[in-house]
Design a protein around this motif. Structure first.
Motif, PDB file in Angstrom:
ATOM      1  N   VAL A 283       0.820  -1.167   0.223  1.00 17.25           N
ATOM      2  CA  VAL A 283       0.009   0.107  -0.076  1.00 17.25           C
ATOM      3  C   VAL A 283       0.811   1.435  -0.143  1.00 17.25           C
ATOM      4  CG1 VAL A 283      -0.134   0.195   2.580  1.00 17.25           C
ATOM      5  CG2 VAL A 283      -1.982   1.015   0.967  1.00 17.25           C
ATOM      6  N   TRP A 284       0.451   2.413  -0.544  1.00 18.64           N
ATOM      7  CA  TRP A 284       1.110   3.575  -0.818  1.00 18.64           C
ATOM      8  C   TRP A 284      -0.007   4.633  -0.272  1.00 18.64           C
ATOM      9  CZ3 TRP A 284      -0.256   8.007  -3.420  1.00 18.64           C
ATOM     10  CH2 TRP A 284       0.563   8.920  -3.616  1.00 18.64           C
ATOM     11  N   ALA A 285       0.572   5.776   0.509  1.00 16.52           N
ATOM     12  CA  ALA A 285      -0.252   6.877   0.744  1.00 16.52           C
ATOM     13  C   ALA A 285       0.447   8.095   0.778  1.00 16.52           C
ATOM     14  CB  ALA A 285      -0.444   6.612   2.379  1.00 16.52           C
ATOM     15  N   TRP A 299      -9.169  22.437   0.475  1.00 16.42           N
ATOM     16  CA  TRP A 299      -9.527  21.040   0.399  1.00 16.42           C
ATOM     17  C   TRP A 299      -8.164  20.280   0.696  1.00 16.42           C
ATOM     18  CZ3 TRP A 299     -14.171  19.333  -0.109  1.00 16.42           C
ATOM     19  CH2 TRP A 299     -15.352  20.289  -0.661  1.00 16.42           C
ATOM     20  N   VAL A 300      -8.357  19.188   1.185  1.00 17.90           N
ATOM     21  CA  VAL A 300      -7.082  18.360   1.406  1.00 17.90           C
ATOM     22  C   VAL A 300      -7.361  16.993   0.690  1.00 17.90           C
ATOM     23  CG1 VAL A 300      -5.833  16.951   2.897  1.00 17.90           C
ATOM     24  CG2 VAL A 300      -6.421  19.454   3.568  1.00 17.90           C
ATOM     25  N   GLN A 301      -6.819  16.604  -0.158  1.00 16.31           N
ATOM     26  CA  GLN A 301      -6.999  15.308  -1.128  1.00 16.31           C
ATOM     27  C   GLN A 301      -6.009  14.350  -0.634  1.00 16.31           C
ATOM     28  OE1 GLN A 301      -8.998  15.275  -4.237  1.00 16.31           O
ATOM     29  NE2 GLN A 301      -8.798  13.153  -3.194  1.00 16.31           N
ATOM     30  N   ILE A 302      -6.642  13.097  -0.314  1.00 13.95           N
ATOM     31  CA  ILE A 302      -5.876  11.888  -0.030  1.00 13.95           C
ATOM     32  C   ILE A 302      -6.011  10.808  -1.112  1.00 13.95           C
ATOM     33  CG2 ILE A 302      -5.520  10.099   1.752  1.00 13.95           C
ATOM     34  CD1 ILE A 302      -6.837  11.837   3.761  1.00 13.95           C
ATOM     35  N   VAL A 303      -4.734  10.247  -1.506  1.00 12.78           N
ATOM     36  CA  VAL A 303      -4.700   9.182  -2.480  1.00 12.78           C
ATOM     37  C   VAL A 303      -4.109   8.025  -1.810  1.00 12.78           C
ATOM     38  CG1 VAL A 303      -3.907   8.323  -4.639  1.00 12.78           C
ATOM     39  CG2 VAL A 303      -4.613  10.816  -4.426  1.00 12.78           C
ATOM     40  N   GLU A 304      -4.543   6.592  -1.782  1.00 15.98           N
ATOM     41  CA  GLU A 304      -4.275   5.573  -1.240  1.00 15.98           C
ATOM     42  C   GLU A 304      -4.473   4.407  -1.912  1.00 15.98           C
ATOM     43  OE1 GLU A 304      -4.696   2.213   1.790  1.00 15.98           O
ATOM     44  OE2 GLU A 304      -6.247   3.367   0.630  1.00 15.98           O
ATOM     45  N   GLY A 305      -3.589   3.511  -2.028  1.00 15.00           N
ATOM     46  CA  GLY A 305      -3.570   2.250  -2.685  1.00 15.00           C
ATOM     47  C   GLY A 305      -2.519   1.724  -3.080  1.00 15.00           C
ATOM     48  N   HIS A 306      -2.372   0.861  -4.297  1.00 10.35           N
ATOM     49  CA  HIS A 306      -1.046   0.415  -4.826  1.00 10.35           C
ATOM     50  C   HIS A 306      -0.688   1.118  -5.874  1.00 10.35           C
ATOM     51  CE1 HIS A 306       2.018  -2.018  -6.278  1.00 10.35           C
ATOM     52  NE2 HIS A 306       1.948  -3.067  -5.481  1.00 10.35           N
ATOM     53  N   ALA A 389      -5.720  -6.509   7.483  1.00 11.19           N
ATOM     54  CA  ALA A 389      -5.734  -7.937   7.107  1.00 11.19           C
ATOM     55  C   ALA A 389      -4.933  -8.265   6.099  1.00 11.19           C
ATOM     56  CB  ALA A 389      -7.334  -7.925   6.656  1.00 11.19           C
ATOM     57  N   TYR A 390      -3.813  -7.755   5.752  1.00 14.11           N
ATOM     58  CA  TYR A 390      -2.867  -8.555   4.866  1.00 14.11           C
ATOM     59  C   TYR A 390      -1.389  -8.115   5.204  1.00 14.11           C
ATOM     60  CZ  TYR A 390      -2.708  -3.485   3.309  1.00 14.11           C
ATOM     61  OH  TYR A 390      -2.861  -2.210   3.314  1.00 14.11           O
ATOM     62  N   THR A 391      -0.429  -8.649   4.492  1.00 14.15           N
ATOM     63  CA  THR A 391       0.892  -8.479   4.565  1.00 14.15           C
ATOM     64  C   THR A 391       1.369  -7.256   3.743  1.00 14.15           C
ATOM     65  OG1 THR A 391       1.383 -10.646   5.551  1.00 14.15           O
ATOM     66  CG2 THR A 391       3.312  -9.434   4.858  1.00 14.15           C
ATOM     67  N   ASP A 392       1.944  -6.197   4.220  1.00 13.77           N
ATOM     68  CA  ASP A 392       2.477  -5.425   3.346  1.00 13.77           C
ATOM     69  C   ASP A 392       4.104  -5.627   3.507  1.00 13.77           C
ATOM     70  OD1 ASP A 392       3.508  -2.944   2.215  1.00 13.77           O
ATOM     71  OD2 ASP A 392       2.180  -1.456   3.167  1.00 13.77           O
ATOM     72  N   PRO A 393       4.458  -5.800   2.291  1.00 13.71           N
ATOM     73  CA  PRO A 393       6.097  -6.082   2.062  1.00 13.71           C
ATOM     74  C   PRO A 393       6.768  -4.739   2.136  1.00 13.71           C
ATOM     75  CG  PRO A 393       5.129  -6.214   0.319  1.00 13.71           C
ATOM     76  CD  PRO A 393       3.848  -5.880   0.968  1.00 13.71           C
ATOM     77  N   ASN A 394       6.338  -3.421   2.099  1.00 11.49           N
ATOM     78  CA  ASN A 394       7.236  -2.361   2.109  1.00 11.49           C
ATOM     79  C   ASN A 394       6.245  -1.211   3.013  1.00 11.49           C
ATOM     80  OD1 ASN A 394       8.701  -0.119   1.648  1.00 11.49           O
ATOM     81  ND2 ASN A 394       7.956   0.053  -0.507  1.00 11.49           N
ATOM     82  N   LEU A 395       6.696  -1.162   4.078  1.00  6.77           N
ATOM     83  CA  LEU A 395       6.288  -0.194   4.933  1.00  6.77           C
ATOM     84  C   LEU A 395       6.639   1.169   4.867  1.00  6.77           C
ATOM     85  CD1 LEU A 395       5.854  -2.028   8.357  1.00  6.77           C
ATOM     86  CD2 LEU A 395       4.098  -1.781   6.476  1.00  6.77           C
TER      87      LEU A 395
END
Length: 636
Positions: A283-285, A299-306, A389-395
């Motif tokens: 995941v990337w934020a 406004w504050v915009q958030i983008v989150e995902g892969h 609920a998953y493994t994130d290989p890159n924190l």
């Protein structure tokens, strides 16, 4: 017909004549009255002509919108459209009209007569049926005779040497290699085309929000690749992105199809994917804050995902928690897309637990800026994503801090980049993925039916790695070299007067710099936004600069700061995370102080252009006593 009032008649006639006209003698003969009336009418006509000669347009400016000169097409017939507009200066004559004329360059023309106004416009459409090179011209001519002509700067080159390839990419839930009702199309997936003779890979397109793709190809033998992971591996191997997803090609096998294209033909090929469950997800934020004005909302915009999850689909139930911490000068005032699960002071939290909300996680929130915020100061926000609920290989890419300078006003049509990079130059490491967010608002007086955003990417970016991450509305993506067009058809975006919050839209994409860029290489980006046929609105320009990782010196963990670039040229920067104010001193190797100053808002800048090339010492310290001295080279 023009009717004049009595005061106007009085201006045309002397008082003596007025009495004669208005009160004729009863002893006058009818023939005399007829002659007198004719003279009166003639006087009116001369007066009207004199008035008309003094009231007319004196100059015209012509322009064309909705049409890109210098285009190419290799399929005939080819249909083009343009909007011709004219701006008049001078005075209008009631009832007059002007002529809009278009020469299409192929021996044909079109014209339209419209009513006179200070602004005139007319839409034209033309179908080219023969190959050739055609230069278009448009002329606006006023009744007074003044005119102005717009001429295309480069010709349109048309041939009949290509054929269209179309199809759909979809999830084949029942594994029958047929798209049945309810089976989801996969959006924004790149479809590559490889010429099997020349091995050219410059032709490709993207699926739209229904999974449909269309590519125009010259005659030849090709392989279609509807498998982004495989296609990207051909280009970048270990140095490029690692596309992933849990939708794997099934029909045809491996997402590959070979065909021979002939001129005049029409070709169609669908591609089906099936689900492959996954247990890991990187995941990337990221985020960005738009204009911050004291006493106003923004406004504050958030983008989150892969960022390299190559389409918004998953058959695996991922979930995570997203947290946004606002600057103390910003206060939550509402949301536009996804409401936060909880709000505690300046901390907002979302629980993304469904596939839909997770892969289209695009919250935009409204915030209020304190009146105490000082112009020129910087507000800082932080967004983070925590897997549940998953493994994130890159924190390392799960948290990002983004800033914005407080100003007295701002333009709602703008572009932002994540990461912003360090300092005014936006220093980033080689191969850093750049995520761009384009924000637009319809500030007109009526709804915008269609919106087009043109973004010509820097030559230092690899356009083949462009990957759509999210959009506030369905968008189609087109590419021509490094020029990328984002088209919002039938968006019908309300105007900001009737619906301020609903008049806003945005989209996000990621792209990689070209590998091996030299330190100091600058990467600029900006866009032009077109609301229907109106002139383009230019956004701001954002900058990132490739940084030589070897030359970025860590000061110490306590300071958590860097100085860069090293070697330095005309400027040297110091950045200290978590330190609003610090002292910075530059000395030569003999211990003589050449510069002493202070860093504010975590940043300091030294003008080193007047210092001779050589080795110097930089000392950074804060009020707690934490300090470190490091060698810095200056080269001119």
């Amino acid at each position: 017909m023009v009717l004049y009032t009595e005061p106007y008649l009085q201006r045309l006639k002397p008082n003596k004549m007025k009495n004669t006209f208005i009160q004729p003698s009863k002893t006058r003969s009818s023939s005399f009255r007829t002659t007198y009336l004719a003279a009166f009418i003639i006087a009116l006509l001369f007066a009207f002509k004199a008035e008309k000669s003094n009231a007319q347009w004196t100059s015209v400016t012509t322009n064309v919108y909705g049409f890109a000169p210098g285009g190419t097409a290799c399929i005939l017939p080819d249909t083009v459209s343009m909007l011709v507009v004219g701006w008049m200066t001078g005075t209008a004559v009631p009832g007059d009209s002007c002529t809009l004329y278009v020469n299409w360059g192929d021996g044909t023309s079109s014209s339209l007569r419209v009513r006179d106004s200070s602004f005139v416009d007319g839409s034209f459409t033309h179908v080219y049926t023969i190959p050739g090179s055609f230069t278009q011209a448009a002329t606006v001519t006023a009744t007074s005779g003044v005119s102005n002509t717009w001429v295309a700067m480069s010709p349109t080159v048309l041939s009949n040497t290509c054929a269209p390839i179309t199809g759909h990419l979809y999830m084949d839930n029942n594994h029958n290699c047929v798209r049945d009702a309810g089976e989801q199309g996969l959006v924004w997936a790149p479809i590559f085309l490889i010429n099997n003779v020349t091995l050219d890979t410059s032709l490709y397109g993207y699926t739209d929000d229904s999974g449909f793709y269309s590519i125009v190809a010259p005659a030849g033998n090709y392989t279609i690749l509807a498998n982004p992971a495989y296609a990207y591996s051909l280009y970048w191997a270990a140095t490029g992105p690692t596309p992933t997803g849990n939708a794997a090609p099934s029909c045809p096998a491996n997402g590959l199809y070979t065909l021979t294209v002939a001129v005049g033909g029409t070709y169609s090929q669908d591609f089906a994917d099936t689900c492959v469950p996954l247990s890991t997800f990187d995941v990337w934020a990221g985020g960005c804050t738009y204009g911050v004005v004291p006493g106003d909302t923004t406004w504050v915009q958030i983008v989150e995902g892969h960022a390299w999850w190559y389409w918004g689909y998953s058959c695996t139930a991922f979930s995570n928690t997203v947290t946004l911490t606002l600057d103390p000068h910003l206060h939550y005032a509402g949301y536009a897309t996804i409401p936060p699960t909880s709000v505690s002071g300046n901390t907002l939290t979302w629980n993304a637990s469904t596939v839909g909300s997770y892969f289209y996680f695009y919250p935009r929130i409204k915030v209020y800026t304190d009146v105490s915020a000082t112009l020129g100061s910087v507000v800082t926000c932080t967004v983070s994503a925590t897997p549940t609920a998953y493994t994130d290989p890159n924190l390392a890419n799960n948290t990002q801090t983004f800033t914005r300078v407080v100003t007295s006003s701002w333009d709602p049509n703008e572009i932002a980049v994540c990461p912003q990079g360090v300092g005014a130059q936006g220093y980033i490491a080689n191969n850093t993925q750049l995520v761009y967010n384009v924000h637009f608002q319809n500030t007109g007086t009526a709804a915008a039916r269609n919106i087009t955003v043109d973004d010509t990417l820097s030559a230092n970016l690899d356009v083949r790695t462009l990957h759509m991450m999210n959009s506030s509305s369905p968008v189609e993506v087109y590419k021509d070299g490094n020029a990328v067009r984002f088209r919002f058809n039938n968006i019908n975006l309300p105007d900001s007067i009737s619906n301020p919050d609903g008049s806003i839209g945005s989209f996000t994409y990621s792209v990689l710099p070209k590998p091996g860029l030299a330190p100091g290489t600058q990467i600029y980006n900006s866009a032009n936004i077109f609301f229907d046929y109106n002139p383009g609105v230019a956004t701001n320009k954002v900058l990132n600069t490739i940084n030589n990782n070897v030359g970025v010196a860590k000061i110490n963990n306590e300071m958590n700061a860097v100085v860069y670039p090293n070697p330095a040229g005309d400027k040297l920067f110091a950045h200290a995370d978590g330190k609003d104010n610090f002292m910075i001193v530059l000395t030569d190797m003999m211990g003589r102080t050449l510069y002493a100053g202070a860093g504010t808002n975590g940043i300091a800048e030294i003008n080193t252009s007047k210092f001779a090339s050589g080795v110097y010492l930089v000392k950074i310290a804060d009020k707690s006593g934490a300090a470190q001295t490091i060698k810095v080279a200056i080269q001119h």
